[in-house]
Design a protein around this motif. Structure first.
Motif, PDB file in Angstrom:
ATOM      1  N   GLY A  18       2.117 -11.382  -1.341  1.00  0.00           N
ATOM      2  CA  GLY A  18       1.659 -10.486  -0.284  1.00  0.00           C
ATOM      3  C   GLY A  18       0.437  -9.695  -0.722  1.00  0.00           C
ATOM      4  N   VAL A  39      17.526 -12.317 -10.649  1.00  0.00           N
ATOM      5  CA  VAL A  39      16.821 -13.342  -9.878  1.00  0.00           C
ATOM      6  C   VAL A  39      16.380 -12.777  -8.529  1.00  0.00           C
ATOM      7  CG1 VAL A  39      16.982 -15.633  -8.852  1.00  0.00           C
ATOM      8  CG2 VAL A  39      18.062 -15.183 -11.040  1.00  0.00           C
ATOM      9  N   GLY A  40      17.249 -11.956  -7.928  1.00  0.00           N
ATOM     10  CA  GLY A  40      16.885 -11.322  -6.655  1.00  0.00           C
ATOM     11  C   GLY A  40      15.610 -10.522  -6.790  1.00  0.00           C
ATOM     12  N   ILE A  41      15.539  -9.710  -7.834  1.00  0.00           N
ATOM     13  CA  ILE A  41      14.334  -8.908  -8.053  1.00  0.00           C
ATOM     14  C   ILE A  41      13.141  -9.831  -8.288  1.00  0.00           C
ATOM     15  CG2 ILE A  41      13.217  -7.301  -9.651  1.00  0.00           C
ATOM     16  CD1 ILE A  41      15.985  -5.987 -10.029  1.00  0.00           C
ATOM     17  N   SER A  73      -2.571 -11.855  -0.768  1.00  0.00           N
ATOM     18  CA  SER A  73      -3.095 -12.305   0.516  1.00  0.00           C
ATOM     19  C   SER A  73      -3.538 -11.141   1.403  1.00  0.00           C
ATOM     20  CB  SER A  73      -2.049 -13.153   1.244  1.00  0.00           C
ATOM     21  OG  SER A  73      -0.824 -12.474   1.253  1.00  0.00           O
ATOM     22  N   LYS A  74      -3.305  -9.905   0.927  1.00  0.00           N
ATOM     23  CA  LYS A  74      -3.645  -8.737   1.736  1.00  0.00           C
ATOM     24  C   LYS A  74      -5.128  -8.738   2.108  1.00  0.00           C
ATOM     25  CE  LYS A  74      -2.471  -3.840   1.819  1.00  0.00           C
ATOM     26  NZ  LYS A  74      -3.566  -3.035   2.256  1.00  0.00           N
ATOM     27  N   PHE A 132      13.076 -12.718   3.765  1.00  0.00           N
ATOM     28  CA  PHE A 132      14.429 -12.734   3.218  1.00  0.00           C
ATOM     29  C   PHE A 132      15.475 -12.667   4.334  1.00  0.00           C
ATOM     30  CE2 PHE A 132      12.050 -11.439  -0.598  1.00  0.00           C
ATOM     31  CZ  PHE A 132      12.385 -12.538  -1.365  1.00  0.00           C
ATOM     32  N   ILE A 177      12.576 -12.940  -7.271  1.00  0.00           N
ATOM     33  CA  ILE A 177      12.026 -13.611  -6.087  1.00  0.00           C
ATOM     34  C   ILE A 177      11.361 -12.618  -5.149  1.00  0.00           C
ATOM     35  CG2 ILE A 177      13.361 -15.770  -6.090  1.00  0.00           C
ATOM     36  CD1 ILE A 177      15.333 -14.593  -4.240  1.00  0.00           C
ATOM     37  N   PHE A 178      11.882 -11.383  -5.133  1.00  0.00           N
ATOM     38  CA  PHE A 178      11.174 -10.378  -4.327  1.00  0.00           C
ATOM     39  C   PHE A 178       9.777 -10.138  -4.876  1.00  0.00           C
ATOM     40  CE2 PHE A 178       9.629  -6.090  -3.892  1.00  0.00           C
ATOM     41  CZ  PHE A 178       9.505  -6.022  -2.516  1.00  0.00           C
ATOM     42  N   ILE A 200      15.834  -5.074  -1.634  1.00  0.00           N
ATOM     43  CA  ILE A 200      14.578  -4.523  -2.165  1.00  0.00           C
ATOM     44  C   ILE A 200      13.513  -4.557  -1.071  1.00  0.00           C
ATOM     45  CG2 ILE A 200      12.866  -4.688  -3.998  1.00  0.00           C
ATOM     46  CD1 ILE A 200      14.978  -6.180  -5.632  1.00  0.00           C
ATOM     47  N   PHE A 242      -6.170 -11.589   4.339  1.00  0.00           N
ATOM     48  CA  PHE A 242      -5.556 -11.386   5.648  1.00  0.00           C
ATOM     49  C   PHE A 242      -6.310 -10.324   6.444  1.00  0.00           C
ATOM     50  CE2 PHE A 242      -2.111  -9.372   8.224  1.00  0.00           C
ATOM     51  CZ  PHE A 242      -1.953 -10.432   9.096  1.00  0.00           C
ATOM     52  N   GLU A 243      -6.655  -9.225   5.760  1.00  0.00           N
ATOM     53  CA  GLU A 243      -7.426  -8.179   6.436  1.00  0.00           C
ATOM     54  C   GLU A 243      -8.774  -8.711   6.900  1.00  0.00           C
ATOM     55  OE1 GLU A 243      -7.551  -4.968   3.652  1.00  0.00           O
ATOM     56  OE2 GLU A 243      -5.644  -4.130   4.333  1.00  0.00           O
ATOM     57  N   ILE A 265       1.891  -6.941   6.023  1.00  0.00           N
ATOM     58  CA  ILE A 265       2.093  -7.138   4.581  1.00  0.00           C
ATOM     59  C   ILE A 265       3.424  -6.509   4.139  1.00  0.00           C
ATOM     60  CG2 ILE A 265       1.228  -6.476   2.300  1.00  0.00           C
ATOM     61  CD1 ILE A 265      -0.497  -8.614   3.496  1.00  0.00           C
ATOM     62  N   LEU A 300      -8.248 -10.747   9.964  1.00  0.00           N
ATOM     63  CA  LEU A 300      -8.061  -9.924  11.163  1.00  0.00           C
ATOM     64  C   LEU A 300      -9.385  -9.328  11.614  1.00  0.00           C
ATOM     65  CD1 LEU A 300      -4.733  -8.027  10.459  1.00  0.00           C
ATOM     66  CD2 LEU A 300      -5.116  -9.879  12.054  1.00  0.00           C
ATOM     67  N   ILE A 349       7.342 -12.814  -3.897  1.00  0.00           N
ATOM     68  CA  ILE A 349       6.884 -12.680  -2.511  1.00  0.00           C
ATOM     69  C   ILE A 349       5.913 -11.521  -2.399  1.00  0.00           C
ATOM     70  CG2 ILE A 349       7.645 -12.080  -0.181  1.00  0.00           C
ATOM     71  CD1 ILE A 349       8.516 -14.802  -0.742  1.00  0.00           C
ATOM     72  N   SER A 350       6.281 -10.417  -3.059  1.00  0.00           N
ATOM     73  CA  SER A 350       5.451  -9.228  -2.948  1.00  0.00           C
ATOM     74  C   SER A 350       4.092  -9.462  -3.610  1.00  0.00           C
ATOM     75  CB  SER A 350       6.214  -8.061  -3.565  1.00  0.00           C
ATOM     76  OG  SER A 350       5.358  -7.138  -4.101  1.00  0.00           O
ATOM     77  N   MET A 380      21.676 -13.455  -4.661  1.00  0.00           N
ATOM     78  CA  MET A 380      20.270 -13.300  -5.055  1.00  0.00           C
ATOM     79  C   MET A 380      19.410 -12.960  -3.853  1.00  0.00           C
ATOM     80  SD  MET A 380      19.961 -16.619  -7.467  1.00  0.00           S
ATOM     81  CE  MET A 380      20.787 -16.687  -9.059  1.00  0.00           C
ATOM     82  N   LYS A 428      -8.131  -0.411   3.752  1.00  0.00           N
ATOM     83  CA  LYS A 428      -8.873  -1.233   4.693  1.00  0.00           C
ATOM     84  C   LYS A 428     -10.102  -0.487   5.233  1.00  0.00           C
ATOM     85  CE  LYS A 428      -8.511  -4.095   8.717  1.00  0.00           C
ATOM     86  NZ  LYS A 428      -8.200  -4.014  10.127  1.00  0.00           N
ATOM     87  N   GLU A 429      -9.911   0.817   5.508  1.00  0.00           N
ATOM     88  CA  GLU A 429     -11.047   1.553   6.073  1.00  0.00           C
ATOM     89  C   GLU A 429     -12.113   1.839   5.031  1.00  0.00           C
ATOM     90  OE1 GLU A 429      -7.912   2.726   5.933  1.00  0.00           O
ATOM     91  OE2 GLU A 429      -7.864   4.840   5.339  1.00  0.00           O
TER      92      GLU A 429
END
Lengths: 378, 549
Positions: free
Chosen positions: A29, A17-19, A32-33, B387, A21-22, B39, A36-37, B379, A40, A25-26, B32, A124-125
């Motif tokens: 991310g 589960v930890g992996i 949205s990169k 976290f 949820i990471f 990570i 987001f760029e 990012i 900016l 999020i990732s 968790m 980005k460049e």
């Protein structure tokens, strides 16, 4: 025994589960990169423009270039130019164009076109250089962007079709015409459209040189190049980026250039590179301007498109450099009337061709500066 | 900000509280988040340590140190959270011989001792209260005797209170000694909550939570209290799980034999920590019980807070440099790590200083420590931030007084930020082995702008001066050809510097507010008879399920 299994189960659950949820999020991310760029960049543009307006100096460069406004604000007027526009590429211009201003001061004239190079990719460049383009516009000039389709710098997560390919550049132009990079092209095109003002876009230059770039003949057939070119131009037209002026730019030392011509409807300007390497390398010798340029000019001036000498310059070793510039510039209007623009290739640290760094800059070479000043008919 | 209700007896403070129990479900959830946190750290590291990011190597190393020192500390804390433990309560044996030591020094308000001694008298477990007094003020003796306490006159002993405690140890015989700070009002069940743990003959001391009752008085008081909530909840519970619970002096109950085994209470600026590490090194166990069985005072004005922090910063470094190396081989691995981590807490003064000057190095000299795209940084750093925050909030499950104490604790952060010069000073004094005079923490707010705020003013002026310099140079001197291209990075750095400036202004606000604090005796609203320990009885049943995972 049961408790041991239960504990192992708990530990594994925590890890899985930890992996998970990471990853979530990732993933968010990654998604949205881009936005987001862009966000900016738009803030950066807004602040820079605001500051630019607030500072508003009396002696600003754009005032001296007002005569160029009618060209740089309309592709139609630009494409039927009645004069020669001078421009410059300088490789020391990443944070300031002061070096270009130094050249201008020495030549005692302002240069309406500022040229620079940018590659394809996910970084980005490698997105549309909005800030640089706008900075050039604020200074009163027009940007010319050489857009190089290096295809090995895309994020495989973003472009899953290329994930398995070892070398994207091999037959890479087919990938372009097959639409693999459309998201990138469309995003770039939309950003270019947002810039609003005309800009020269020199896509996939020197495509007929078998020794230089990955989009050359060693990886692709001429019809692949033409298909890719048409595909890119079509994408830009679809999003309405009509401010982009398309410059097709072959290497005229090779006779096969015409095989790569995409057709009159897809090209606005023809860019011809005219560099004299002198005797820096075993394969080179001192060529006069006419020797380099004339044959290509005679061929492509028949295409009825305005011609730009898109990289113009001579090295020092092996001949009289000042004379080279004087001959070239004084011959332009009469001998080569189709030439409507010329870009000084003013790179001090060019390491793209030989194993040593070549210095094309002339700002500190008084003889060359004098030769240029006296040869240009203002 | 100050609510009027607080100006009277605040019932919710004067209730027995305890951290919620630890169970498998909660620990699974925490694990968790910690896995995800790990990570995120690796993810961030993979991006951070890329060669392409190095611009100037020395500056890059400094920046790396700033970031990764903080992350390293956070990771240690996460790991220790896995061991969060709430000790199962043990009923106290009867007939233990217990002493309560509380100390009075010149200048401390007598009215406060009235309350403290009255509350001590109401502690139900049989005990003897001793007032260790060097005020030479006869009224202190009268007050002590009024509340049935034994008055001991102990004048001229070294150290803050440790000297007096050691002298009192000589004159008394009780087997267990509760050292109570005089500003702490104990609840009637205080001793019942701690004495049972001494059934284990290896237990050297039992620490309980420190809670406060004067947070409402000022921004500083709230911030200072906020800084401690997590420590007396999940952090100490984690330390308990690895047998590293730290003694905080106030509210710590010692076994006489443990104190004797180290030759008495430690003396110095961080006496309590010195005592704790020495007791641990003798192989004694420690217990942390996360219960609120007393409430005391937290510094109300920025000056007192800074004095307290300076004292601790200097003292804790003493532990780091003098005690820890000496006792190293007698400590367990976790104890070494834990004392090292606590001993270096105030190093944030140093890293904060480095962090603060980065934008100025760029704005004045054009030095950039790293070639990092701001958007890539955000990012790659965001999962770690998410976290980190999630874990921070999740472990608030185990705050002693959750309803009151949970939150983002931004005031605490502002205050920690505002103290960076103080921390740095403590660190430097420790390195050069210089002393600071003993400064007792003010029990009542002191008027006036504290000298500790000077560095903040200096920093605010540096910021404003830099802004003026930037405006002038951009308006008149920056070449037009570079104006547009450099706008983003210049104003981006200014924005970055502005964050610290805002924190500085809030720190100055805290100092300004401290000037206008009305002198008040917050203890006068306390009604010792109304202290409510009924929560204790409700929970008796649940107690049996308490487990440690």
């Amino acid at each position: 025994m049961k408790t041991i299994f239960f504990r192992i189960f708990l530990v594994l659950t925590a890890i899985v589960v930890g992996i998970a949820i990471f990853m979530l999020i990732s993933y968010a991310g990654d998604k949205s990169k881009g936005p987001f760029e862009d966000f900016l960049t738009s803030i950066n543009l807004g602040i820079a423009s605001m500051e630019n307006d607030l500072v508003a100096r009396e002696d600003r460069r754009s005032k001296d270039l007002e005569w160029f406004d009618r060209y740089r604000n309309s592709p139609a007027v630009l494409n039927t130019a009645d004069t020669i526009f001078y421009g410059i590429y300088d490789d020391r211009s990443s944070t300031s164009f002061e070096n270009i201003v130094r050249v201008e001061d020495s030549l005692d004239m302002h240069l309406p076109i500022i040229s620079f190079y940018t590659a394809w990719g996910s970084k980005k460049e490698q997105q549309f250089p909005a800030i640089k383009a706008q900075a050039i516009y604020q200074l009163g000039s027009m940007p010319m962007i050489t857009w190089e389709p290096w295809l090995d710098d895309f994020d495989p997560a973003e472009f899953p079709q290329i994930a398995q390919k070892m070398n994207n550049n091999e037959e890479g132009l087919q990938l372009i015409s097959n639409g693999v990079f459309d998201p990138y092209i469309v995003k770039w095109a939309l950003a270019a459209k947002k810039f609003r003002h005309p800009l020269f876009l020199r896509f996939g230059h020197e495509m007929n040189d078998p020794y230089r770039y990955p989009w050359g003949p060693h990886n692709n057939a001429p019809e692949d190049y033409i298909a890719a070119w048409k595909h890119v131009v079509t994408k830009f037209r679809e999003v309405g980026a009509s401010n982009v002026v398309w410059m097709w730019s072959p290497h005229i030392a090779y006779e096969n250039a015409r095989e790569y011509y995409p057709g009159h409807e897809y090209v606005d300007w023809i860019g011809l590179t005219t560099l004299n390497y002198g005797t820096v390398a075993p394969w080179s010798k001192w060529w006069t301007f006419d020797e380099v340029f004339e044959k290509g000019y005679n061929e492509f001036s028949q295409y009825d498109k305005p011609i730009m000498i898109s990289e113009f310059g001579s090295l020092e070793v092996g001949g009289d450099r000042a004379q080279w510039y004087a001959d070239a510039l004084s011959s332009l209007p009469e001998q080569y009337p189709a030439v409507k623009a010329l870009i000084y290739f003013h790179a001090a640290g060019d390491n793209t061709t030989t194993y040593k760094v070549l210095d094309w800059s002339f700002v500190d070479d008084e003889e060359v500066v004098e030769a240029i000043k006296s040869s240009i008919q203002k | 900000m100050r609510d009027q209700v607080s100006k009277e007896f605040k019932y919710s403070y004067w209730k027995y509280r305890e951290a919620s129990k630890v169970n498998k479900r909660k620990m699974l959830g925490l694990s968790m988040l910690i896995v995800a946190g790990f990570i995120s750290v690796l993810f961030f590291a993979e991006w951070w340590f890329r060669e392409e990011h190095i611009n100037s190597l020395p500056l890059y190393l400094v920046l790396t140190f700033i970031f990764w020192w903080g992350i390293f500390r956070m990771v240690i804390l996460w790991v220790s959270y896995i061991k969060i433990t709430k000790p199962a309560p043990v009923p106290a044996s009867e007939d233990l011989r217990v002493a309560i030591f509380t100390t009075s020094s010149p200048g401390e308000p007598l009215s406060m001792f009235e309350k403290t001694l009255e509350a001590c008298a109401k502690i139900t477990y049989p005990h003897t209260t001793y007032l260790l007094d060097d005020t030479r003020d006869p009224r202190f003796r009268e007050t002590a005797e009024k509340h049935g306490a034994v008055w001991l006159e102990l004048v001229g002993f070294p150290g803050a209170k440790a000297g007096k405690i050691n002298a009192a140890l000589q004159r008394t015989t009780e087997d267990f000694i509760l050292v109570l700070d005089p500003d702490h009002i104990p609840f009637p069940n205080f001793l019942d909550e701690v004495l049972g743990f001494f059934k284990d003959k290896k237990v050297g001391y039992v620490q309980v939570a420190q809670a406060y009752y004067n947070q409402y008085r000022s921004f500083t008081a709230r911030g200072a209290a906020e800084q401690t909530y997590g420590f007396y909840g999940p952090t100490q519970m984690a330390l308990e799980g690895i047998n590293c619970a730290v003694a905080i002096g106030a509210n710590c109950t010692f076994r006489r034999k443990a104190l004797e085994s180290i030759g008495g209470h430690g003396i110095g600026l961080a006496e309590d920590m010195v005592t704790a590490i020495r007791i641990h090194s003798r192989g004694w166990r420690s217990v942390y019980n996360p219960v609120v069985v007393s409430r005391g005072l937290v510094p109300e004005d920025l000056g007192s807070f800074c004095k307290q922090q300076l004292k601790w910063a200097r003292g804790v470094h003493e532990v780091l440099f003098a005690e820890l190396p000496k006792l190293w081989k007698h400590l367990s691995g976790w104890q070494r790590l834990s004392y090292f981590t606590i001993g270096t807490y105030y190093s944030s003064g140093f890293t904060m200083f480095l962090f603060l000057i980065i934008p100025y190095l760029f704005l004045w000299f054009g030095w950039l420590p790293a070639n990092m795209e701001f958007s890539s940084f955000v990012i790659n750093w965001t999962p770690l931030a998410i976290f980190g925050l999630a874990i921070y909030l999740y472990v608030q499950n185990w705050l002693c007084h959750r309803e009151e104490e949970r939150g983002l604790h931004w005031r605490g952060m502002v205050l920690k930020f505002a103290c960076w010069p103080v921390f740095l000073m403590g660190f430097v004094l420790a390195i050069f082995n210089r002393d600071i005079p003993y400064i007792p923490t003010a029990k009542q707010a002191v008027k006036g702008f504290t000298p500790f705020v000077r560095p903040l003013f200096l920093f605010a002026f540096l910021f404003l001066g830099t802004i003026i310099y930037i405006l002038i140079s951009r308006k008149f001197y920056t070449a037009e050809a570079g104006l547009f291209l450099t706008s983003g990075e210049i104003w981006g750095m200014v924005a970055f510097a502005t964050i610290a400036f805002i924190m500085t202004i809030m720190g100055i606000y805290a100092a300004w507010e401290s000037r206008n604090l009305s002198a008040e005796e917050p203890w006068k609203y306390i009604e010792v008879n109304k202290i409510d320990i009924s929560g204790k009885h409700h929970k008796t049943k649940e107690r049996k399920e308490v487990t440690s995972v």
